[in-house]
Design a protein around this motif. Structure first.
Motif, PDB file in Angstrom:
ATOM      1  N   PRO A   4       0.828  -1.213   0.000  1.00 28.50           N
ATOM      2  CA  PRO A   4       0.000   0.000   0.000  1.00 28.50           C
ATOM      3  C   PRO A   4       0.859   1.258   0.000  1.00 28.50           C
ATOM      4  CG  PRO A   4      -0.803  -1.568   1.617  1.00 28.50           C
ATOM      5  CD  PRO A   4       0.496  -2.113   1.103  1.00 28.50           C
ATOM      6  N   LEU A   5       0.410   2.247  -0.752  1.00 28.20           N
ATOM      7  CA  LEU A   5       1.106   3.534  -0.838  1.00 28.20           C
ATOM      8  C   LEU A   5       0.173   4.611  -0.304  1.00 28.20           C
ATOM      9  CD1 LEU A   5       3.531   5.238  -1.968  1.00 28.20           C
ATOM     10  CD2 LEU A   5       2.194   5.458  -4.079  1.00 28.20           C
ATOM     11  N   MET A   6       0.647   5.344   0.693  1.00 27.57           N
ATOM     12  CA  MET A   6      -0.124   6.456   1.254  1.00 27.57           C
ATOM     13  C   MET A   6       0.039   7.667   0.342  1.00 27.57           C
ATOM     14  SD  MET A   6      -1.910   7.030   3.951  1.00 27.57           S
ATOM     15  CE  MET A   6      -2.636   8.481   4.672  1.00 27.57           C
ATOM     16  N   VAL A   7      -1.066   8.269  -0.045  1.00 26.56           N
ATOM     17  CA  VAL A   7      -1.008   9.405  -0.962  1.00 26.56           C
ATOM     18  C   VAL A   7      -1.837  10.557  -0.386  1.00 26.56           C
ATOM     19  CG1 VAL A   7      -1.451  10.189  -3.328  1.00 26.56           C
ATOM     20  CG2 VAL A   7      -0.785   7.811  -2.916  1.00 26.56           C
ATOM     21  N   ALA A  55      -6.441  12.456   2.067  1.00 25.64           N
ATOM     22  CA  ALA A  55      -5.494  11.346   2.145  1.00 25.64           C
ATOM     23  C   ALA A  55      -6.181  10.031   1.798  1.00 25.64           C
ATOM     24  CB  ALA A  55      -4.903  11.261   3.552  1.00 25.64           C
ATOM     25  N   GLY A  56      -5.415   9.155   1.178  1.00 15.36           N
ATOM     26  CA  GLY A  56      -5.925   7.827   0.861  1.00 15.36           C
ATOM     27  C   GLY A  56      -4.769   6.875   0.665  1.00 15.36           C
ATOM     28  N   SER A  57      -5.075   5.602   0.632  1.00 12.16           N
ATOM     29  CA  SER A  57      -4.042   4.596   0.455  1.00 12.16           C
ATOM     30  C   SER A  57      -4.441   3.635  -0.656  1.00 12.16           C
ATOM     31  CB  SER A  57      -3.863   3.821   1.766  1.00 12.16           C
ATOM     32  OG  SER A  57      -2.991   2.742   1.565  1.00 12.16           O
ATOM     33  N   THR A  58      -3.469   3.294  -1.483  1.00 12.62           N
ATOM     34  CA  THR A  58      -3.736   2.226  -2.440  1.00 12.62           C
ATOM     35  C   THR A  58      -3.876   0.926  -1.637  1.00 12.62           C
ATOM     36  OG1 THR A  58      -1.411   1.720  -2.746  1.00 12.62           O
ATOM     37  CG2 THR A  58      -2.345   3.386  -4.205  1.00 12.62           C
ATOM     38  N   GLY A  59      -4.445  -0.080  -2.255  1.00 13.90           N
ATOM     39  CA  GLY A  59      -4.620  -1.324  -1.499  1.00 13.90           C
ATOM     40  C   GLY A  59      -5.006  -2.456  -2.414  1.00 13.90           C
ATOM     41  N   ASN A  60      -5.308  -3.577  -1.805  1.00 12.54           N
ATOM     42  CA  ASN A  60      -5.682  -4.734  -2.606  1.00 12.54           C
ATOM     43  C   ASN A  60      -7.060  -4.518  -3.236  1.00 12.54           C
ATOM     44  OD1 ASN A  60      -6.624  -5.096   0.249  1.00 12.54           O
ATOM     45  ND2 ASN A  60      -7.786  -6.708  -0.765  1.00 12.54           N
ATOM     46  N   GLN A  61      -7.301  -5.267  -4.322  1.00 13.17           N
ATOM     47  CA  GLN A  61      -8.593  -5.163  -4.982  1.00 13.17           C
ATOM     48  C   GLN A  61      -9.643  -5.923  -4.185  1.00 13.17           C
ATOM     49  OE1 GLN A  61      -7.387  -6.528  -8.934  1.00 13.17           O
ATOM     50  NE2 GLN A  61      -7.217  -4.400  -9.548  1.00 13.17           N
ATOM     51  N   ASP A 122     -13.191  -0.144 -21.546  1.00 12.04           N
ATOM     52  CA  ASP A 122     -13.310   0.448 -22.884  1.00 12.04           C
ATOM     53  C   ASP A 122     -12.374   1.634 -23.066  1.00 12.04           C
ATOM     54  OD1 ASP A 122     -15.262  -1.321 -23.651  1.00 12.04           O
ATOM     55  OD2 ASP A 122     -16.941   0.061 -23.336  1.00 12.04           O
ATOM     56  N   TYR A 123     -11.908   2.224 -21.973  1.00  9.87           N
ATOM     57  CA  TYR A 123     -11.108   3.453 -22.059  1.00  9.87           C
ATOM     58  C   TYR A 123      -9.632   3.213 -21.727  1.00  9.87           C
ATOM     59  CZ  TYR A 123     -15.749   5.127 -22.627  1.00  9.87           C
ATOM     60  OH  TYR A 123     -17.028   5.291 -23.131  1.00  9.87           O
ATOM     61  N   LEU A 124      -9.249   1.957 -21.678  1.00  8.88           N
ATOM     62  CA  LEU A 124      -7.838   1.593 -21.538  1.00  8.88           C
ATOM     63  C   LEU A 124      -7.315   1.267 -22.939  1.00  8.88           C
ATOM     64  CD1 LEU A 124      -7.918  -0.805 -18.442  1.00  8.88           C
ATOM     65  CD2 LEU A 124      -7.802   1.680 -18.495  1.00  8.88           C
ATOM     66  N   PRO A 125      -6.050   1.585 -23.216  1.00  6.73           N
ATOM     67  CA  PRO A 125      -5.038   2.134 -22.308  1.00  6.73           C
ATOM     68  C   PRO A 125      -5.004   3.665 -22.249  1.00  6.73           C
ATOM     69  CG  PRO A 125      -4.023   1.540 -24.390  1.00  6.73           C
ATOM     70  CD  PRO A 125      -5.485   1.192 -24.520  1.00  6.73           C
ATOM     71  N   ALA A 126      -5.984   4.356 -22.894  1.00 10.13           N
ATOM     72  CA  ALA A 126      -5.901   5.824 -22.968  1.00 10.13           C
ATOM     73  C   ALA A 126      -5.853   6.465 -21.584  1.00 10.13           C
ATOM     74  CB  ALA A 126      -7.090   6.369 -23.759  1.00 10.13           C
ATOM     75  N   VAL A 127      -6.716   5.947 -20.686  1.00 12.87           N
ATOM     76  CA  VAL A 127      -6.807   6.535 -19.347  1.00 12.87           C
ATOM     77  C   VAL A 127      -6.044   5.657 -18.356  1.00 12.87           C
ATOM     78  CG1 VAL A 127      -8.406   7.248 -17.522  1.00 12.87           C
ATOM     79  CG2 VAL A 127      -9.072   7.510 -19.931  1.00 12.87           C
ATOM     80  N   ALA A 128      -5.114   6.267 -17.629  1.00 13.20           N
ATOM     81  CA  ALA A 128      -4.424   5.556 -16.534  1.00 13.20           C
ATOM     82  C   ALA A 128      -5.111   5.938 -15.224  1.00 13.20           C
ATOM     83  CB  ALA A 128      -2.952   5.945 -16.494  1.00 13.20           C
ATOM     84  N   ARG A 129      -5.149   5.018 -14.273  1.00 18.88           N
ATOM     85  CA  ARG A 129      -5.924   5.285 -13.053  1.00 18.88           C
ATOM     86  C   ARG A 129      -5.221   4.769 -11.806  1.00 18.88           C
ATOM     87  NH1 ARG A 129      -7.863  -0.075 -12.655  1.00 18.88           N
ATOM     88  NH2 ARG A 129      -9.152   0.186 -10.841  1.00 18.88           N
ATOM     89  N   ARG A 130      -5.575   5.366 -10.679  1.00 21.47           N
ATOM     90  CA  ARG A 130      -5.157   4.805  -9.389  1.00 21.47           C
ATOM     91  C   ARG A 130      -6.256   5.090  -8.380  1.00 21.47           C
ATOM     92  NH1 ARG A 130       0.675   6.299  -7.295  1.00 21.47           N
ATOM     93  NH2 ARG A 130      -0.340   8.161  -6.470  1.00 21.47           N
ATOM     94  N   LEU A 131      -6.655   4.034  -7.690  1.00 25.29           N
ATOM     95  CA  LEU A 131      -7.732   4.113  -6.696  1.00 25.29           C
ATOM     96  C   LEU A 131      -7.116   4.168  -5.306  1.00 25.29           C
ATOM     97  CD1 LEU A 131     -10.793   3.851  -5.974  1.00 25.29           C
ATOM     98  CD2 LEU A 131     -10.481   1.359  -6.057  1.00 25.29           C
ATOM     99  N   HIS A 132      -7.546   5.155  -4.508  1.00 21.26           N
ATOM    100  CA  HIS A 132      -7.068   5.281  -3.125  1.00 21.26           C
ATOM    101  C   HIS A 132      -8.255   5.103  -2.187  1.00 21.26           C
ATOM    102  CE1 HIS A 132      -4.800   7.857  -5.893  1.00 21.26           C
ATOM    103  NE2 HIS A 132      -3.735   7.461  -5.240  1.00 21.26           N
ATOM    104  N   HIS A 133      -8.077   4.298  -1.154  1.00 22.01           N
ATOM    105  CA  HIS A 133      -9.131   4.076  -0.156  1.00 22.01           C
ATOM    106  C   HIS A 133      -8.928   5.033   1.015  1.00 22.01           C
ATOM    107  CE1 HIS A 133     -10.771   0.304  -1.891  1.00 22.01           C
ATOM    108  NE2 HIS A 133      -9.563   0.221  -2.406  1.00 22.01           N
ATOM    109  N   SER A 134      -9.992   5.693   1.416  1.00 24.36           N
ATOM    110  CA  SER A 134      -9.899   6.692   2.484  1.00 24.36           C
ATOM    111  C   SER A 134     -10.814   6.391   3.660  1.00 24.36           C
ATOM    112  CB  SER A 134     -10.275   8.072   1.938  1.00 24.36           C
ATOM    113  OG  SER A 134      -9.417   8.440   0.886  1.00 24.36           O
ATOM    114  N   PHE A 141     -14.096  11.529   2.509  1.00 25.33           N
ATOM    115  CA  PHE A 141     -14.510  10.720   1.353  1.00 25.33           C
ATOM    116  C   PHE A 141     -14.098   9.261   1.598  1.00 25.33           C
ATOM    117  CE2 PHE A 141     -14.056  15.015  -0.254  1.00 25.33           C
ATOM    118  CZ  PHE A 141     -15.198  15.172  -1.029  1.00 25.33           C
ATOM    119  N   ASP A 142     -14.769   8.340   0.911  1.00 24.17           N
ATOM    120  CA  ASP A 142     -14.403   6.924   1.004  1.00 24.17           C
ATOM    121  C   ASP A 142     -13.297   6.566   0.019  1.00 24.17           C
ATOM    122  OD1 ASP A 142     -16.383   6.505   2.905  1.00 24.17           O
ATOM    123  OD2 ASP A 142     -17.893   5.980   1.393  1.00 24.17           O
ATOM    124  N   PHE A 143     -13.297   7.260  -1.130  1.00 28.61           N
ATOM    125  CA  PHE A 143     -12.337   6.947  -2.198  1.00 28.61           C
ATOM    126  C   PHE A 143     -11.807   8.246  -2.796  1.00 28.61           C
ATOM    127  CE2 PHE A 143     -15.831   3.888  -2.289  1.00 28.61           C
ATOM    128  CZ  PHE A 143     -15.164   2.699  -2.045  1.00 28.61           C
TER     129      PHE A 143
END
Ligand code: HEM
Length: 184
Positions: A4-7, A55-61, A122-134, A141-143
């Protein structure tokens, strides 16, 4: 899966991302700011005046099944591609009705019914994404969802937002703020 990465997203006067548009789609807005700085892990906080920090953290799916994970891994791009000078930070909070559901019920709404992963794909690879859990951090916010794309893919990104927000999953979104950005 990386650890997990804290962002932290700092809204204020400093940072490489200039805010081009900010709007609340549901619930309370965030105070308007000129710029966003993204602070990852143990990196130092940015200088300059800061109006708010999320603040949020990346995490497992939580919901992604094996076949979906493989398709995503084959198509998704990393952050910080030179051509991906546009970005969006979209903090989202879901309702108590959502959080009182069981895992299988949430997955059924997210994918079987709302096709979130299929639409996004449908929007990959054009859009790159990262989900953070809060949510677990006691944040407002939750995300914190973060997307990067080239200016030429702006219209496709808007189309994706419209498709996702028309799904039943979004009935459970009680606060959503959209912040559009350009890297300078
Ligand atoms: C969750 C894919 C776009 C908001 C997810 C998950 C996947 C995914 C695979 C599930 C993660 C897990 O298993 O826990 C994608 C793809 C997209 C995309 C490929 C295309 C770029 C978006 C957009 C938004 C968004 C545009 C916001 C407007 C969210 C949220 C969650 C999520 C809030 C967490 C849902 C929850 O745990 O309740 N996305 N997504 N996604 N996505 Fe997306």
């Amino acid at each position: 899966m990386p650890p997990p990465l804290m962002v932290r997203f700092h809204g204020g006067a400093a940072g490489p991302w200039r805010v081009t548009r900010m709007r609340a789609l549901a619930g309370a807005a965030l105070p308007a700011v000129d710029r966003i700085a993204v602070q990852e892990g143990m990196a130092g906080a940015p200088g300059g005046a800061i109006a708010w920090t999320l603040a949020g953290s990346t995490g497992n799916q939580r919901y992604t099944e094996r076949a979906e994970a493989d398709s995503l891994a084959a198509r998704q791009q990393g952050l910080a591609r030179p051509e991906a000078r546009h970005a969006a930070l979209i903090p989202i909070r879901k309702s108590e009705a959502w959080w009182s559901l069981a895992q299988d019920e949430r997955r059924a709404i997210l994918e079987a019914e709302s096709r979130h992963i299929a639409i996004g794909m449908d929007y990959l690879p054009a859009v790159a994404r990262r989900l953070h859990h809060s949510r677990e951090l006691g944040e407002p916010f939750d995300f914190l969802t973060w997307f990067e794309f080239a200016p030429t893919h702006e219209a496709a990104f808007d189309e994706m937002l419209a498709r996702l927000r028309a799904q039943r999953e979004w009935d459970f979104v009680e606060r959503e703020v959209e912040i559009r950005l350009v890297r300078e």
